[in-house]
Design an enzyme around this catalytic site. Structure first.
Site, mmCIF file in Angstrom:
data_model
loop_
_atom_site.group_PDB
_atom_site.id
_atom_site.type_symbol
_atom_site.label_atom_id
_atom_site.label_comp_id
_atom_site.label_asym_id
_atom_site.label_seq_id
_atom_site.Cartn_x
_atom_site.Cartn_y
_atom_site.Cartn_z
ATOM 1 N N HIS A 18 0.815 -1.220 0.000
ATOM 2 C CA HIS A 18 0.000 0.000 0.000
ATOM 3 C C HIS A 18 0.846 1.267 0.000
ATOM 4 O O HIS A 18 0.338 2.353 -0.267
ATOM 5 C CB HIS A 18 -0.937 -0.003 1.217
ATOM 6 C CG HIS A 18 -2.012 -1.038 1.114
ATOM 7 N ND1 HIS A 18 -3.305 -0.732 0.755
ATOM 8 C CD2 HIS A 18 -1.987 -2.382 1.254
ATOM 9 C CE1 HIS A 18 -4.034 -1.837 0.717
ATOM 10 N NE2 HIS A 18 -3.254 -2.858 1.013
ATOM 11 N N ASP A 29 3.718 9.153 -0.659
ATOM 12 C CA ASP A 29 2.439 8.512 -0.316
ATOM 13 C C ASP A 29 2.147 7.440 -1.353
ATOM 14 O O ASP A 29 2.290 7.694 -2.556
ATOM 15 C CB ASP A 29 1.321 9.572 -0.353
ATOM 16 C CG ASP A 29 0.257 9.355 0.708
ATOM 17 O OD1 ASP A 29 0.045 8.199 1.097
ATOM 18 O OD2 ASP A 29 -0.358 10.352 1.139
HETATM 19 C C1 GDG Z 1 -2.072 3.850 3.361
HETATM 20 C C2 GDG Z 1 -1.056 4.521 2.426
HETATM 21 C C3 GDG Z 1 -2.747 4.436 0.587
HETATM 22 C C4 GDG Z 1 -8.322 9.964 8.182
HETATM 23 N N1 GDG Z 1 -8.726 10.655 9.253
HETATM 24 C C5 GDG Z 1 -9.960 10.238 9.559
HETATM 25 C C6 GDG Z 1 -10.322 9.265 8.635
HETATM 26 N N2 GDG Z 1 -9.295 9.104 7.815
HETATM 27 C C7 GDG Z 1 -9.305 8.184 6.672
HETATM 28 C C8 GDG Z 1 -9.381 8.914 5.358
HETATM 29 C C9 GDG Z 1 -8.840 7.868 4.403
HETATM 30 C C10 GDG Z 1 -7.840 7.122 5.280
HETATM 31 O O1 GDG Z 1 -8.113 7.438 6.638
HETATM 32 C C11 GDG Z 1 -6.417 7.557 5.000
HETATM 33 O O2 GDG Z 1 -6.028 6.968 3.806
HETATM 34 P P1 GDG Z 1 -4.803 7.511 2.971
HETATM 35 O O3 GDG Z 1 -4.751 6.785 1.704
HETATM 36 O O4 GDG Z 1 -4.942 8.978 2.798
HETATM 37 O O5 GDG Z 1 -3.499 7.277 3.864
HETATM 38 P P2 GDG Z 1 -2.907 6.088 4.826
HETATM 39 O O6 GDG Z 1 -3.683 5.932 6.059
HETATM 40 O O7 GDG Z 1 -1.480 6.464 5.044
HETATM 41 O O8 GDG Z 1 -3.020 4.758 3.964
HETATM 42 C C12 GDG Z 1 -1.765 5.327 1.361
HETATM 43 C C13 GDG Z 1 -3.650 3.677 1.541
HETATM 44 O O9 GDG Z 1 -2.886 2.967 2.529
HETATM 45 C C14 GDG Z 1 -4.520 2.649 0.805
HETATM 46 O O10 GDG Z 1 -3.764 1.789 0.041
HETATM 47 O O11 GDG Z 1 -3.537 5.252 -0.252
HETATM 48 O O12 GDG Z 1 -0.834 5.890 0.463
HETATM 49 O O13 GDG Z 1 -0.153 5.338 3.172
HETATM 50 O O14 GDG Z 1 -9.826 6.971 4.019
HETATM 51 O O15 GDG Z 1 -10.688 9.297 5.108
HETATM 52 N N3 GDG Z 1 -11.521 8.641 8.645
HETATM 53 C C15 GDG Z 1 -12.393 9.007 9.619
HETATM 54 N N4 GDG Z 1 -12.098 9.949 10.555
HETATM 55 C C16 GDG Z 1 -10.903 10.587 10.555
HETATM 56 O O16 GDG Z 1 -10.667 11.435 11.408
HETATM 57 N N5 GDG Z 1 -13.602 8.421 9.664
#
Ligand code: GDG
Length: 487
Positions: free
Chosen positions: A152, A354
């Site tokens: 990921h 990322d």
């Molecule tokens: C890894 C990789 C890759 C965040 N704060 C809250 C909340 N979130 C949710 C967001 C989003 C998720 O968390 C974060 O996803 P990201 O993709 O931005 O980043 P990572 O957590 O680092 O994820 C990344 C991912 O895996 C998938 O393969 O894209 O590059 O690092 O969904 O909305 N959700 C809620 N409250 C929050 O305060 N409900």
């Protein structure tokens, strides 16, 4: 269809799945049946047990880590070595040989749990940097099932791999998968570069890699979100999000509080924009940043740094009835998050590295197509490879980001609509259901490989490739022994 067995560090425990990855895997597991295995939320002293979680058409099984494993495997090697390494922060790597040993030991232990759970026909899908050596450990136990891996986070840069205690192990671990799935074409290029530099690897005519008698394929599968589910949340009306404190206009940021997300630079860029903004305007940056991995020093430091920057910028610009940066260091529930995205004039995604960044896709999906907000997207996020119509920025350059905020606030409706249509097209094409469907279709199409008995390996140096009548009983194999084609 063969059953699916998924292994990931965390597994969802609630009745209703939410989040792109969880929904996608839930749907795939519901269709084929199978099992989802991951760590339990609690550490415990009976680490061998798989505890069954009821309530889904497939089985969910959680195993406990001991306190020692939590420190050495999860906080240690996974999050203080592999995470910074893959995100090009070798300066933050904290090497410890005992942690490295614990990481491998946990993978061997999980391999035994998985081996005791699977049936010969199952397809195994392993997720992320916590379990890179798992296929190797499963093969050592004689598991011949198809095993796929999805990383990921970004694939590391070749030269950075030298920081690992055993740099050569990384490629060897990965080569035990039948399929290595990565987020972007850039990640695939870095992975192939690693194999190209390795004398044990050989490239076959179809682009796959032959590595010590096993063949592995490397492909990109850009991950996405549950588009319809997210849109439904965003369109739902609810109580006023802000009460009497409605911001005049705002840009939103949503990130786990992680040093890879470029938050200090983002806050400073917003501060710079405040210096440049039209006189009298009162914009806000609303930053949702739930804490993660607070036991790791680098995460404590970034939290303190952000609190300092927020205090300085708010102290300089705030008025009695206006706070420019609202830094919410807590989690916000998913449906409120979706509505927040929809109300925002812009979203700031400023990652320094990322894998993909799902926030970028969630923001786009949540917009009203008639009056969409603007996505400001770091060129270092995986999402930037396809979302070329976002306002792409250099997250190291505060002036560039401040100018993008200004442009986003002033962008004419027509341009906002055009960019949104194109970004939305990417979001739809990479929907999470399609992502898992595509990955599993490729994995299931790969011929099963079984090493010949040691004696015959010596004589032919080959593997058996073919479709089995009954996996696990080699005598019933219908494949033929081949030496994979040479370059
Ligand atoms: C890894 C990789 C890759 C965040 N704060 C809250 C909340 N979130 C949710 C967001 C989003 C998720 O968390 C974060 O996803 P990201 O993709 O931005 O980043 P990572 O957590 O680092 O994820 C990344 C991912 O895996 C998938 O393969 O894209 O590059 O690092 O969904 O909305 N959700 C809620 N409250 C929050 O305060 N409900």
């Amino acid at each position: 269809m063969s059953r699916l067995v998924v292994v990931s560090n965390r597994i969802p425990t609630g009745a209703t799945p939410s989040g792109g990855l969880v929904v996608a895997l839930h749907d795939a597991l519901s269709q084929s049946g199978g099992c989802w295995i991951g760590t339990s939320n609690e550490t415990g002293e009976k680490p061998g047990a798989l505890e069954q979680i009821a309530g889904q058409p497939y089985t969910r099984m959680a195993f406990q880590l001991t306190e020692e494993e939590m420190v050495g495997y999860y906080l240690g090697f996974a999050n203080s070595v592999l995470w910074p390494l893959c995100h090009r922060r070798v300066d933050l790597v904290r090497l410890s040989l005992p942690d490295f040993a614990t990481y491998q030991a946990v993978n061997r232990r999980v391999a035994r749990l998985v081996a005791n759970t699977i049936t010969p026909e199952d397809v195994i899908w392993i997720h992320d940097y916590h379990f890179i050596p798992l296929a190797r450990a499963l093969r050592d136990l004689g598991v011949t099932n198809r095993i796929g891996f999805f990383l990921h986070i970004p694939f590391p840069v070749l030269s950075d791999l030298a920081i690992l205690p055993e740099p050569a192990a990384f490629a060897a671990w990965l080569a035990h998968y039948d399929l290595i799935g990565l987020q972007t074409r850039g990640d695939v290029a870095r992975c192939l570069e690693m194999f190209r530099a390795d004398p044990r690897a050989e490239f076959l005519t179809d682009g796959s890699i032959k590595f010590q008698e096993r063949v592995t394929a490397v492909r990109s599968f850009p991950i996405g979100i549950d588009v319809e589910g997210f849109q439904a949340d965003a369109e739902r009306t609810g109580s006023n999000l802000f009460g009497s404190d409605n911001p005049e206009r705002f840009v939103i940021g949503v990130d786990r509080l992680d040093y890879t997300k470029g938050l200090p630079n983002r806050f400073e860029a917003f501060g710079r924009y405040l210096e440049l903004r039209p006189e009298g305007s009162r914009p806000c940056l609303i930053q949702i940043a739930p804490p993660t991995r607070q036991e790791v020093q680098a995460y404590q430091e970034i939290t303190e740094e952000l609190q300092g920057i927020t205090g300085r910028i708010n102290g300089r610009f705030a008025e009695l009835d206006w706070t420019p940066i609202r830094f919410i260091n807590r989690s916000v529930d998913r449906s409120r998050l979706a509505r927040l995205y929809r109300c925002a004039q812009a979203c700031l995604v400023t990652s320094l590295a990322d894998g993909m960044n799902l926030v970028a896709k969630e923001f786009v999906a949540a917009q009203d197509p008639e009056d969409p907000g603007v996505l400001i997207l770091s060129r270092f996020a995986g999402a930037a490879e396809d979302m070329v119509d976002a306002l792409q920025v250099n997250p190291y350059d505060r002036e560039d980001m401040a100018a993008a905020i200004d442009l986003a606030f002033r962008m004419p409706l027509e341009e906002r609509q055009r960019r949104h249509v194109n970004c939305m097209d990417v979001v739809r094409r990479t929907d999470s259901a399609l992502w898992s469907k595509n990955f599993l279709a490729v994995l299931r199409s790969i011929p099963v490989q079984v090493p010949l008995d040691v004696g015959s390996l010596h004589s032919s140096g080959g593997i058996v490739v073919g479709h089995r009548a009954h996996l696990g009983r080699r005598s019933e194999w219908k494949g033929k022994a081949v030496r994979p084609p040479l370059r």
